[in-house]
Design an enzyme around this catalytic site. Structure first.
Site, mmCIF file in Angstrom:
data_model
loop_
_atom_site.group_PDB
_atom_site.id
_atom_site.type_symbol
_atom_site.label_atom_id
_atom_site.label_comp_id
_atom_site.label_asym_id
_atom_site.label_seq_id
_atom_site.Cartn_x
_atom_site.Cartn_y
_atom_site.Cartn_z
ATOM 1 N N TRP A 99 60.631 59.034 26.353
ATOM 2 C CA TRP A 99 59.816 58.452 25.394
ATOM 3 C C TRP A 99 58.269 58.649 25.650
ATOM 4 O O TRP A 99 57.619 58.643 24.689
ATOM 5 C CB TRP A 99 60.121 56.903 25.753
ATOM 6 N N ASP A 166 53.263 52.184 27.090
ATOM 7 C CA ASP A 166 54.515 51.721 26.512
ATOM 8 C C ASP A 166 55.362 50.997 27.520
ATOM 9 O O ASP A 166 56.011 51.238 28.522
ATOM 10 C CB ASP A 166 55.354 52.847 26.197
ATOM 11 N N LYS A 190 64.916 45.417 24.108
ATOM 12 C CA LYS A 190 65.332 45.698 25.442
ATOM 13 C C LYS A 190 65.127 44.097 26.143
ATOM 14 O O LYS A 190 66.399 43.663 26.695
ATOM 15 C CB LYS A 190 64.431 46.695 26.325
#
Lengths: 356, 356
Positions: A99, A166, A190
């Site tokens: 990511w 992030d 999530k």
């Protein structure tokens, strides 16, 4: 059979969120309309949007001078809208895996990228240390929790340039010192809502640093000035986000979420270290993710992978297979995961050890 | 009291979509998991995504050589991703009002824009005719249905350059000759799903016309090659879209949707022309939207606006107030609106006439 939801995302949500969603889809607040068919310009939705912003500010104790917006789509869009807005000449990134690389790739379209450090040498199984963050960059960006590789940064660092994080997969799992950041973003699926919305917390002063003309929908200033209502926002995921935040508050807030995350992850990692068949992929306990516990069969038992997945399935454990890019196993233990599911996982690991 | 949902978007959905959504949020296909907490990489979701793509292709009779993708976020994002991908030197746009202008504004960031015609001179109350589309442009873009101004283009024109249409508010309300278009996009929250997803139908050959490097999430080629699964798609809105498409098919397809739209809109326009208090904002019947029927009190009765809104509210009519940018009234009559609601609107218009 009771299912234990270890999905990495979209992931488990509190029963409270599910129940309130069903009620509101049937009829929102006795309005005679479904949540799915109300106008985003209605008073009912104003209360939902304002409520979600206010709950975020309370939960993370966000100081004055920051705005909270909810944007349609996933966090991957932020990978390019951040450099589109803020990368004038150079930006710094920390390479902690998939990511983080997502952000690095897009940033290169808009300017120079300096990767300050990388843990690629060991399959991203640790958080790099001992590097310098350059002072001549427009910002420094990290990915706090690495869902695929199972590492996590849980400290809010002092950084002398604008600091961007992030937090897609660990938001609301610990108190955060928001004042250290210029921008925090988090895809919802999530830890706090179904897929389809991304939360952005942005320092208002940072909005003045936009370096080029950007399209309206990619312009953070627009979404801030319109309170996330420039266009039709994703009504349902924002409602669900609000309900999860209510549940977090009722449960004791992010401090309690942190305690639960510690309890869950310590129990699983302890079993993985004790069990003679398994090994966590991340060695240093300080770098281990509390959210995504990645583990492997020891090399001598590698051929038992399918056998373990079959047993996990038989015991109702869902989502235990590791990400297709790295293999192995992964137990994602987000905020809403009950200890009962952790106990089921530990019992299954022990059963596997006994029966092999 | 029964509510009649004339919201302009998010808007009414079939009861079937609402009921199936509730069932799936409780438990998807007997999986023991909620639709909101399943992985987008699960077989259950594969069936939803594949089903939604296949249903779109069946409903619109899409020829070979086209792909259907479902993207997170709203249609406004397409206003800039289209020129980001495809505007090399010049693009042509038809200016039919607010949403057409949305596209025009963003296109100017990426190249030259030629507005071929505009109906701005009469508050966008008609569809411009008699203009030439230049042949030296990368594409020509229109907005078929103008939600705010109440006009609609219902013909699939022959255009010699790549032809792009925003069908956000009239998709699935008539058969479309997809072969005339290089790209069709539609935000979901008018005619087929709750807010949070945008459908794009794109000619595969047009994907070869991308003119510059674009970020991954803005790259149609990526989403086509990954079957809308490059990143986590908005699972729930896509499920709801599939259910609405199933309902359309069970109801007789887009031909039947067109018949219903004609029946609904003819009944309302006939009453507006007969009623001595009201007047449709669009004079030419050929230009009148079947989806969004905009109307005004005649100037001599203008002071009765609040009185009519109060009566509409008392009769359970929701969403009758015109868009804040134009005022007046608007009755949005999307696919799922039953004739019963149209009758309630007509009765209210007549009651208002009698009592004033």
């Amino acid at each position: 059979m009771k299912k234990h939801n270890f999905n990495a995302g979209p992931a488990i949500l509190p029963d409270y969120t599910i129940e309130k969603s069903i009620e509101a889809i049937k009829d929102l607040n006795g309005s005679g309309l479904s949540l799915l068919t109300i106008s985003h310009r209605s008073k009912d939705f104003d209360a939902i949007m304002d409520g979600a912003v206010a709950a975020t500010k309370r939960l993370l104790d966000i100081p004055e001078g920051y705005s909270v917006i909810f944007l349609g789509g996933g966090a991957s869009t932020q990978f390019y809208t951040i450099p589109y807005n803020f990368l004038g000449t150079k930006a710094a990134y920390l390479d902690t895996g998939t990511w983080a690389l997502g952000g690095i790739k897009e940033a290169k379209l808009y300017g120079e990228v300096e990767v300050v450090a990388s843990s690629k040498d060991k399959n991203y199984s640790y958080i790099p240390k001992g590097y310098k963050i350059p002072t001549d960059v427009d910002y420094f960006e990290i990915c706090c929790n690495n869902t695929i590789e199972g590492t996590e940064i849980r400290e809010d660092w002092d950084v002398s340039v604008p600091f961007i994080a992030d937090m897609s997969s660990d938001i609301f799992s610990r108190p955060v010192d928001v004042s250290k950041y210029s921008l925090i973003f988090a895809g919802a699926q999530k830890n706090f809502a179904p897929a389809g919305v991304t939360m952005v917390i942005i320092k208002d002063a940072f909005l003045e640093k936009v370096v080029r003309p950007v399209p309206t929908m990619a312009d953070y200033r627009v979404h801030v000035s319109k309170n996330s209502m420039f266009n039709t926002p994703p009504v349902f995921p924002i409602f669900a986000a609000l309900k999860t935040m209510e549940w977090i508050e009722m449960s004791g807030g992010v401090k309690e979420m942190e305690k639960r995350a510690i309890d869950r992850s310590e129990k699983v990692y302890a079993e993985l270290e004790r069990n003679k068949f398994f090994v966590p992929t991340v060695e240093d306990p300080a770098d281990r993710s509390r959210m995504n516990i990645t583990f492997l069969l020891k090399p001598e038992y590698a051929e038992l992978e399918t056998a373990f997945l079959d047993l996990a399935k038989a015991r109702g454990l869902v989502g235990i297979k590791g990400h297709r890019s790295v293999g192995g196993f992964r137990a994602s233990c987000y905020n809403a995961l009950p200890m009962e599911s952790v106990d089921a996982l530990v019992a299954t690991l022990q059963e596997f050890e006994k029966s092999n």
